[in-house]
Design a protein around this motif. Structure first.
Motif, PDB file in Angstrom:
ATOM      1  N   ASP A   1      26.462  11.455  24.440  1.00  0.00           N
ATOM      2  CA  ASP A   1      26.827  10.407  25.385  1.00  0.00           C
ATOM      3  C   ASP A   1      27.085  11.091  26.718  1.00  0.00           C
ATOM      4  OD1 ASP A   1      27.794   8.326  26.848  1.00  0.00           O
ATOM      5  OD2 ASP A   1      29.410   7.806  25.482  1.00  0.00           O
TER       6      ASP A   1
ATOM      7  N   PRO B   1      31.312   5.500  31.078  1.00  0.00           N
ATOM      8  CA  PRO B   1      31.398   4.061  30.812  1.00  0.00           C
ATOM      9  C   PRO B   1      31.448   3.273  32.120  1.00  0.00           C
ATOM     10  CG  PRO B   1      33.509   5.102  30.394  1.00  0.00           C
ATOM     11  CD  PRO B   1      32.528   6.195  30.683  1.00  0.00           C
ATOM     12  N   THR B   2      31.022   2.046  32.046  1.00  0.00           N
ATOM     13  CA  THR B   2      31.120   1.137  33.185  1.00  0.00           C
ATOM     14  C   THR B   2      32.321   0.238  32.962  1.00  0.00           C
ATOM     15  OG1 THR B   2      28.723   1.152  33.488  1.00  0.00           O
ATOM     16  CG2 THR B   2      29.919  -0.676  34.467  1.00  0.00           C
TER      17      THR B   2
ATOM     18  N   LEU C   1      35.389  -2.183  29.091  1.00  0.00           N
ATOM     19  CA  LEU C   1      34.401  -1.099  29.145  1.00  0.00           C
ATOM     20  C   LEU C   1      33.130  -1.549  28.444  1.00  0.00           C
ATOM     21  CD1 LEU C   1      36.689   1.948  28.254  1.00  0.00           C
ATOM     22  CD2 LEU C   1      35.895   1.252  30.512  1.00  0.00           C
ATOM     23  N   ASP C   2      31.992  -0.984  28.855  1.00  0.00           N
ATOM     24  CA  ASP C   2      30.723  -1.347  28.231  1.00  0.00           C
ATOM     25  C   ASP C   2      30.422  -0.524  26.974  1.00  0.00           C
ATOM     26  OD1 ASP C   2      30.202   1.089  29.459  1.00  0.00           O
ATOM     27  OD2 ASP C   2      28.197   0.484  30.121  1.00  0.00           O
ATOM     28  N   GLU C   3      31.365   0.318  26.550  1.00  0.00           N
ATOM     29  CA  GLU C   3      31.240   1.100  25.327  1.00  0.00           C
ATOM     30  C   GLU C   3      32.636   1.379  24.805  1.00  0.00           C
ATOM     31  OE1 GLU C   3      30.841   5.649  26.643  1.00  0.00           O
ATOM     32  OE2 GLU C   3      29.172   4.430  27.356  1.00  0.00           O
TER      33      GLU C   3
ATOM     34  N   GLY D   1      36.084   3.000  24.106  1.00  0.00           N
ATOM     35  CA  GLY D   1      36.815   3.982  24.895  1.00  0.00           C
ATOM     36  C   GLY D   1      38.222   3.488  25.166  1.00  0.00           C
TER      37      GLY D   1
END
Length: 94
Positions: A60, A64-65, A85-87, A89
Motif C-alpha cells: 500500500d 489514504p484520502t 477514510l477511503d481505506e 485506517g
C-alpha cells in the motif's frame, strides 16, 4: 471480468512466457512454457526451476484520502466534523 489488485493482500504469482518464433518458412511456431514449469515454485533467484512465487504482498504505497462527510456547529465554540477514510485506517485530529 478481471478483479483489480487489492492493496495489503497476498497473491500467488505465476510467470508464463511465449516467444515469437517462426519456422524455416516464416510461419509462426510459438514456444510456450509448460504448465508443469508454471506451477513449480521458484527455488532460487539465480536459477529458477519454476514460475510460481507464493504469497507476494501488494504494498500500500498510496496515502489514504480523507473525505469530509459532515460539519455541524454544536454550540458557539464547537464544530463537529464527520470524516471518513477511503481505506481502513485511524484518523487522528488535534
Amino acid at each position: 471480468d478481471i478483479e483489480p489488485i487489492a492493496q495489503q493482500t497476498q497473491y500467488d504469482v505465476y510467470c508464463w512466457a511465449t516467444d515469437e518464433a517462426v519456422d524455416n518458412f516464416g510461419l509462426p511456431r510459438p514456444n510456450y512454457m509448460s504448465q508443469a514449469y508454471v506451477t513449480t515454485p521458484i527455488a532460487t533467484l539465480t536459477g529458477p526451476e519454476g514460475g510460481l512465487t507464493r504469497r507476494v504482498w501488494v504494498q500500500d504505497t498510496s496515502p489514504p484520502t480523507m473525505i469530509l462527510v459532515d460539519a455541524e456547529s454544536t454550540d458557539h465554540e464547537t464544530i463537529q466534523l464527520t470524516l471518513q477514510l477511503d481505506e481502513p485506517g485511524t484518523l487522528w485530529c488535534a
